[in-house]
Write a protein that holds these residues in place. Structure first.
Motif, PDB file in Angstrom:
ATOM      1  N   ALA A 249       0.541   8.082  22.646  1.00 46.01           N
ATOM      2  CA  ALA A 249       1.104   7.452  21.452  1.00 46.01           C
ATOM      3  C   ALA A 249       0.080   7.426  20.313  1.00 46.01           C
ATOM      4  CB  ALA A 249       1.576   6.040  21.772  1.00 46.01           C
ATOM      5  N   GLN A 250      -1.194   7.210  20.636  1.00 48.81           N
ATOM      6  CA  GLN A 250      -2.240   7.219  19.608  1.00 48.81           C
ATOM      7  C   GLN A 250      -2.342   8.598  18.964  1.00 48.81           C
ATOM      8  OE1 GLN A 250      -5.630   5.846  21.833  1.00 48.81           O
ATOM      9  NE2 GLN A 250      -4.945   3.724  21.795  1.00 48.81           N
ATOM     10  N   ALA A 251      -2.274   9.648  19.764  1.00 41.14           N
ATOM     11  CA  ALA A 251      -2.318  11.012  19.226  1.00 41.14           C
ATOM     12  C   ALA A 251      -1.093  11.278  18.345  1.00 41.14           C
ATOM     13  CB  ALA A 251      -2.402  12.025  20.362  1.00 41.14           C
ATOM     14  N   ALA A 252       0.066  10.789  18.760  1.00 34.51           N
ATOM     15  CA  ALA A 252       1.288  10.969  17.962  1.00 34.51           C
ATOM     16  C   ALA A 252       1.188  10.238  16.623  1.00 34.51           C
ATOM     17  CB  ALA A 252       2.506  10.484  18.747  1.00 34.51           C
ATOM     18  N   LEU A 253       0.622   9.031  16.645  1.00 36.87           N
ATOM     19  CA  LEU A 253       0.462   8.283  15.400  1.00 36.87           C
ATOM     20  C   LEU A 253      -0.564   8.946  14.494  1.00 36.87           C
ATOM     21  CD1 LEU A 253       1.003   6.036  13.450  1.00 36.87           C
ATOM     22  CD2 LEU A 253      -0.457   4.547  14.831  1.00 36.87           C
ATOM     23  N   LEU A 254      -1.648   9.436  15.053  1.00 38.12           N
ATOM     24  CA  LEU A 254      -2.639  10.150  14.241  1.00 38.12           C
ATOM     25  C   LEU A 254      -1.990  11.344  13.563  1.00 38.12           C
ATOM     26  CD1 LEU A 254      -5.494  10.694  13.225  1.00 38.12           C
ATOM     27  CD2 LEU A 254      -5.944  11.872  15.385  1.00 38.12           C
ATOM     28  N   HIS A 255      -1.207  12.104  14.314  1.00 38.40           N
ATOM     29  CA  HIS A 255      -0.513  13.258  13.746  1.00 38.40           C
ATOM     30  C   HIS A 255       0.427  12.810  12.614  1.00 38.40           C
ATOM     31  CE1 HIS A 255       1.339  17.184  13.522  1.00 38.40           C
ATOM     32  NE2 HIS A 255       2.527  16.595  13.635  1.00 38.40           N
ATOM     33  N   LYS A 256       1.150  11.724  12.840  1.00 42.52           N
ATOM     34  CA  LYS A 256       2.065  11.186  11.825  1.00 42.52           C
ATOM     35  C   LYS A 256       1.296  10.790  10.556  1.00 42.52           C
ATOM     36  CE  LYS A 256       6.047   8.983  10.750  1.00 42.52           C
ATOM     37  NZ  LYS A 256       7.290   9.697  10.617  1.00 42.52           N
ATOM     38  N   ALA A 257       0.165  10.108  10.721  1.00 42.39           N
ATOM     39  CA  ALA A 257      -0.637   9.669   9.581  1.00 42.39           C
ATOM     40  C   ALA A 257      -1.208  10.866   8.816  1.00 42.39           C
ATOM     41  CB  ALA A 257      -1.767   8.754  10.054  1.00 42.39           C
ATOM     42  N   GLU A 258      -1.666  11.878   9.537  1.00 41.58           N
ATOM     43  CA  GLU A 258      -2.199  13.073   8.870  1.00 41.58           C
ATOM     44  C   GLU A 258      -1.101  13.830   8.138  1.00 41.58           C
ATOM     45  OE1 GLU A 258      -6.106  14.184  11.547  1.00 41.58           O
ATOM     46  OE2 GLU A 258      -4.194  15.094  12.115  1.00 41.58           O
ATOM     47  N   GLU A 259       0.068  13.878   8.726  1.00 45.79           N
ATOM     48  CA  GLU A 259       1.213  14.530   8.099  1.00 45.79           C
ATOM     49  C   GLU A 259       1.634  13.772   6.832  1.00 45.79           C
ATOM     50  OE1 GLU A 259       5.023  14.570  10.328  1.00 45.79           O
ATOM     51  OE2 GLU A 259       4.444  16.646  10.744  1.00 45.79           O
ATOM     52  N   LEU A 260       1.646  12.460   6.913  1.00 49.18           N
ATOM     53  CA  LEU A 260       2.051  11.616   5.797  1.00 49.18           C
ATOM     54  C   LEU A 260       1.071  11.708   4.624  1.00 49.18           C
ATOM     55  CD1 LEU A 260       4.062   9.412   4.814  1.00 49.18           C
ATOM     56  CD2 LEU A 260       2.538   7.744   5.841  1.00 49.18           C
TER      57      LEU A 260
END
Length: 98
Positions: free
Chosen positions: A56-67
């Motif tokens: 989940a942390q990796a998914a959130l990091l990806h989301k934040a970088e995408e955003l």
């Protein structure tokens, strides 16, 4: 006369903190910004709630970088609350060019 609007990612400040927590149905998050201050929050579509925190942390990091359209380095630590983690943004890449 049409006005020129800034892309949404140009109006976001620098990300400073990521908060991740598990609910029975999904993983929820909040991303805090500075300069200008603000917050983005919601639920992650993936991974499912039973997933391990590092997934989940990796998914959130990806989301934040995408955003933000920025490369981020995040240091995670467990929160005082159960099933909750806080990530401090150690470094953020340069803001994107228009």
């Amino acid at each position: 006369m049409a006005t020129r609007r800034e892309p949404f990612w140009r109006t976001l400040g620098t990300p400073t903190t990521l908060v991740l927590y598990r609910t029975p149905d999904n993983w929820r998050y909040a991303i805090y910004f500075t300069g200008p201050p603000g917050v983005a929050d919601g639920a992650l579509a993936d991974p499912p709630s039973p997933s391990e925190p590092d997934v989940a942390q990796a998914a959130l990091l990806h989301k934040a970088e995408e955003l933000t359209r920025r490369q981020l380095e995040v240091l995670w630590r467990a929160s005082d609350q159960p099933d909750s983690w806080t990530g401090s943004v150690a470094s953020a890449g340069p803001p994107p060019q228009a």
